[in-house]
Motif scaffolding. Structure first.
Motif, PDB file in Angstrom:
ATOM      1  N   VAL A  76      42.354  36.436  26.867  1.00 53.79           N
ATOM      2  CA  VAL A  76      43.386  37.378  27.311  1.00 53.79           C
ATOM      3  C   VAL A  76      42.785  38.136  28.494  1.00 53.79           C
ATOM      4  CG1 VAL A  76      44.862  39.316  26.683  1.00 53.79           C
ATOM      5  CG2 VAL A  76      44.220  37.625  24.934  1.00 53.79           C
ATOM      6  N   VAL A  77      43.337  37.919  29.688  1.00 49.84           N
ATOM      7  CA  VAL A  77      42.811  38.573  30.886  1.00 49.84           C
ATOM      8  C   VAL A  77      43.291  40.016  30.902  1.00 49.84           C
ATOM      9  CG1 VAL A  77      42.647  38.502  33.406  1.00 49.84           C
ATOM     10  CG2 VAL A  77      42.833  36.361  32.103  1.00 49.84           C
ATOM     11  N   THR A  78      42.342  40.964  30.947  1.00 52.71           N
ATOM     12  CA  THR A  78      42.684  42.385  30.887  1.00 52.71           C
ATOM     13  C   THR A  78      42.493  43.105  32.211  1.00 52.71           C
ATOM     14  OG1 THR A  78      40.472  42.938  30.082  1.00 52.71           O
ATOM     15  CG2 THR A  78      42.174  42.516  28.409  1.00 52.71           C
ATOM     16  N   SER A  79      41.761  42.496  33.149  1.00 46.32           N
ATOM     17  CA  SER A  79      41.538  43.128  34.445  1.00 46.32           C
ATOM     18  C   SER A  79      41.129  42.063  35.453  1.00 46.32           C
ATOM     19  CB  SER A  79      40.428  44.181  34.321  1.00 46.32           C
ATOM     20  OG  SER A  79      40.177  44.803  35.552  1.00 46.32           O
ATOM     21  N   GLY A  80      41.578  42.208  36.688  1.00 46.18           N
ATOM     22  CA  GLY A  80      41.163  41.308  37.751  1.00 46.18           C
ATOM     23  C   GLY A  80      41.800  39.937  37.663  1.00 46.18           C
ATOM     24  N   SER A  81      41.115  38.960  38.245  1.00 47.94           N
ATOM     25  CA  SER A  81      41.630  37.592  38.231  1.00 47.94           C
ATOM     26  C   SER A  81      40.481  36.602  38.314  1.00 47.94           C
ATOM     27  CB  SER A  81      42.609  37.365  39.391  1.00 47.94           C
ATOM     28  OG  SER A  81      41.962  37.580  40.629  1.00 47.94           O
ATOM     29  N   GLY A 101      43.609  26.452  36.177  1.00 48.68           N
ATOM     30  CA  GLY A 101      44.023  27.100  37.405  1.00 48.68           C
ATOM     31  C   GLY A 101      43.700  28.574  37.395  1.00 48.68           C
ATOM     32  N   PRO A 102      44.301  29.290  38.356  1.00 48.02           N
ATOM     33  CA  PRO A 102      44.065  30.726  38.445  1.00 48.02           C
ATOM     34  C   PRO A 102      44.629  31.456  37.227  1.00 48.02           C
ATOM     35  CG  PRO A 102      45.052  29.876  40.471  1.00 48.02           C
ATOM     36  CD  PRO A 102      45.134  28.787  39.447  1.00 48.02           C
ATOM     37  N   ILE A 103      43.952  32.528  36.827  1.00 51.85           N
ATOM     38  CA  ILE A 103      44.423  33.399  35.743  1.00 51.85           C
ATOM     39  C   ILE A 103      44.306  34.846  36.209  1.00 51.85           C
ATOM     40  CG2 ILE A 103      44.043  31.818  33.816  1.00 51.85           C
ATOM     41  CD1 ILE A 103      41.305  33.097  33.349  1.00 51.85           C
ATOM     42  N   THR A 104      45.211  35.692  35.724  1.00 54.45           N
ATOM     43  CA  THR A 104      45.220  37.083  36.148  1.00 54.45           C
ATOM     44  C   THR A 104      45.662  37.982  34.995  1.00 54.45           C
ATOM     45  OG1 THR A 104      45.878  38.549  37.954  1.00 54.45           O
ATOM     46  CG2 THR A 104      47.570  37.054  37.082  1.00 54.45           C
ATOM     47  N   VAL A 105      45.662  39.280  35.229  1.00 55.96           N
ATOM     48  CA  VAL A 105      45.969  40.273  34.202  1.00 55.96           C
ATOM     49  C   VAL A 105      47.224  39.884  33.412  1.00 55.96           C
ATOM     50  CG1 VAL A 105      46.624  42.673  33.793  1.00 55.96           C
ATOM     51  CG2 VAL A 105      44.894  42.133  35.490  1.00 55.96           C
ATOM     52  N   GLY A 106      47.100  39.924  32.093  1.00 57.89           N
ATOM     53  CA  GLY A 106      48.221  39.620  31.209  1.00 57.89           C
ATOM     54  C   GLY A 106      48.299  38.168  30.788  1.00 57.89           C
ATOM     55  N   ASP A 107      47.608  37.282  31.489  1.00 58.85           N
ATOM     56  CA  ASP A 107      47.639  35.867  31.114  1.00 58.85           C
ATOM     57  C   ASP A 107      46.883  35.656  29.805  1.00 58.85           C
ATOM     58  OD1 ASP A 107      49.009  35.332  33.434  1.00 58.85           O
ATOM     59  OD2 ASP A 107      47.320  34.357  34.461  1.00 58.85           O
ATOM     60  N   VAL A 108      47.426  34.764  28.993  1.00 63.05           N
ATOM     61  CA  VAL A 108      46.797  34.356  27.746  1.00 63.05           C
ATOM     62  C   VAL A 108      46.588  32.852  27.830  1.00 63.05           C
ATOM     63  CG1 VAL A 108      47.026  34.203  25.236  1.00 63.05           C
ATOM     64  CG2 VAL A 108      47.926  36.205  26.460  1.00 63.05           C
ATOM     65  N   VAL A 109      45.379  32.396  27.545  1.00 62.68           N
ATOM     66  CA  VAL A 109      45.049  30.980  27.637  1.00 62.68           C
ATOM     67  C   VAL A 109      44.564  30.509  26.272  1.00 62.68           C
ATOM     68  CG1 VAL A 109      43.629  29.254  28.799  1.00 62.68           C
ATOM     69  CG2 VAL A 109      44.286  31.348  30.019  1.00 62.68           C
TER      70      VAL A 109
END
Length: 144
Positions: free
Chosen positions: A72-77, A88-96
């Motif tokens: 779970v991305v909480t800050s940045g990218s 691929g790219p992931i950023t704030v709010g993304d869940v993988v």
């Protein structure tokens, strides 16, 4: 049966203070670049939750998890890729969700910081470092 009961969690647990009380760890053996990890919940019944902070260009080694991993991305990218180049790219709010035993890596973008929660299920196996060439090729392929 709840999903957590699969991992032996039978009752609610409250962990005070947002972390397990252990000191931040500067990760060097299984990461490239400057990476700090804070245990949110240490290994408990097959589940570990860690807040991981990556400096620009920092990344994990290739690795895999016995029962998968959730990020779970909480800050940045940043970026995440498997051996086939899927990701691929992931950023704030993304869940993988990374399926069991899939070899992958994740980390910050070349010019960005990234913090994510890593929810690791069961055991993981650390593999070789992601080379600078592999990192650059993956980022270039993503159009970043």
């Amino acid at each position: 049966m709840s999903n957590l009961r699969r991992f032996g969690v039978e009752t609610m647990q409250i962990i005070k203070g947002g972390h397990s009380g252990t000191a931040s760890q500067h990760r060097t053996d299984t990461f490239t670049g400057t990476v700090w990890a804070d245990a949110v919940m240490g290994q408990s019944d097959g589940v570990a939750i860690t807040s991981v902070s990556f400096s620009p260009g920092a990344r994990t080694n290739w690795h895999r998890h016995e029962a998968g991993q959730i990020l779970v991305v909480t800050s940045g990218s940043g970026h995440i890729y498997d051996r086939d180049g899927t990701g691929g790219p992931i950023t704030v709010g993304d869940v993988v969700f990374i399926p069991p035993d899939e070899e992958h890596w994740h980390g910050a973008g070349p010019d960005t910081f990234m913090v994510h929660l890593a929810i690791s299920l069961k055991h993981n196996e650390w593999l070789e470092p992601v080379t600078d060439e592999q990192y650059r090729d993956a980022i270039a392929g993503a159009g970043a």
